[in-house]
Motif scaffolding. Structure first.
Motif: not given
Length: 299
Positions: A119, A126, A128-129, A180-181, A288, A291
């Motif tokens: 994050w 949160t 993102d990966r 996606e977060p 992004p 994602a």
């Protein structure tokens, strides 16, 4: 006398440049700093940016004392950015963020492995990966990790997710997935489900439990590094191993074709040619548009 250099307008003291850090190859601290400045900077900085960094320091080389530093070390310049990372025993805790080349060189001078969470500082907890750390128990090697990685790639694809591989820089393999977060807790739940499915599908090869007695000859699919409190070796970091091994991105063709552990060992001196040939193989993690959302049926 400690040499002073200027990096993008910042004055840095770089110490002990002739000190041999990796006796097996004779690699000096100056060569380590050159790797980060001249080879890795453009690739590693985007993966470090906006993420609190934990350092594994090995100032006397991998054979000396190793210690983890989370708080900004004494003498951290005021121009090195930090971010709050509160935890139960220190609600005021902060960690360094390596946002630019001067900060990278300052940190590299401390002789560190770079470790980062999944994050960013703007959105703690949160992710993102997602990361799956494939860790072989002897006599298994990265060859067995590759077999598990290929199964996981297909399983992730069935959920609409793309995955990308890198060596751990030690014995294993990391799979990374741009997301996606979403809450780190949700990612952890999904990653555990994948690890359990891998063990069910490949019972002779994969394992989702950490118990040491179960590990020999199998690949532990470590899902725990998706916890918001955990970190993983940052892409392109050097590791505290006998040789200056890099946690290096690899192609799926290399994973498919791996027949011996040596084929997936990459050292500092290998990386300039790899970056020239492939660019950043983990670039999709930073886009992004790449994602995707996790499946909707997660708790």
């Amino acid at each position: 006398m400690t040499p002073i250099t200027e990096v993008e307008g910042r004055r840095l003291s770089l110490s002990n440049l002739d000190k041999v850090l990796y006796p097996a190859t004779g690699t000096t601290k100056g060569e380590v700093l050159h790797y980060y400045a001249a080879t890795a900077a453009a690739a590693i900085l985007p993966h470090l940016r906006d993420r609190p960094v934990s350092f594994l320091r090995y100032p006397d080389g991998p054979g000396g004392q190793l210690f983890v530093t989370k708080n900004p070390p004494p003498g951290t310049p005021d121009w090195v950015e930090t971010t709050p990372v509160p935890h139960s025993d220190d609600p005021g805790a902060r960690q360094v963020m390596v946002q630019d080349l001067p900060a990278l060189m300052w940190a590299a001078n401390l002789v560190v492995e770079f470790h980062t969470p999944q994050w960013r500082a703007q959105a703690p907890e949160t992710a993102d990966r997602m990361v799956l750390d494939l860790d072989p128990g002897s006599p298994a090697t990265v060859v067995e990790c590759c077999a598990v990685a290929l199964w996981l790639r297909e399983r992730l694809a069935a959920d609409g997710l793309s995955s990308y591989g890198k060596t751990s820089g030690s014995k294993g393999l990391h799979l990374l997935v741009p997301l996606e977060p979403v809450s780190s807790a949700v990612v952890s739940s999904y990653a555990k489900r994948l690890a359990m499915e891998a063990e069910s599908a490949l019972p002779a090869l994969a394992l989702h439990r950490m118990k040491r007695a179960l590990r020999p000859g199998k690949v532990f699919v470590d899902f725990s590094q998706n916890s918001a409190s955990k970190t993983t070796a940052t892409p392109y970091t050097l590791r505290a191993r006998a040789e200056p091994a890099v946690s290096a991105p690899v192609t799926w063709e290399e994973i498919e074709g791996c027949r011996s552990p040596e084929e997936l060992v990459f050292r500092a001196e290998d990386m300039a040619a790899r970056l020239e040939r492939y660019g950043d193989l983990l670039g999709p993690l930073l886009d992004p548009e790449e994602a995707r959302a996790l499946p909707a049926d997660l708790p």
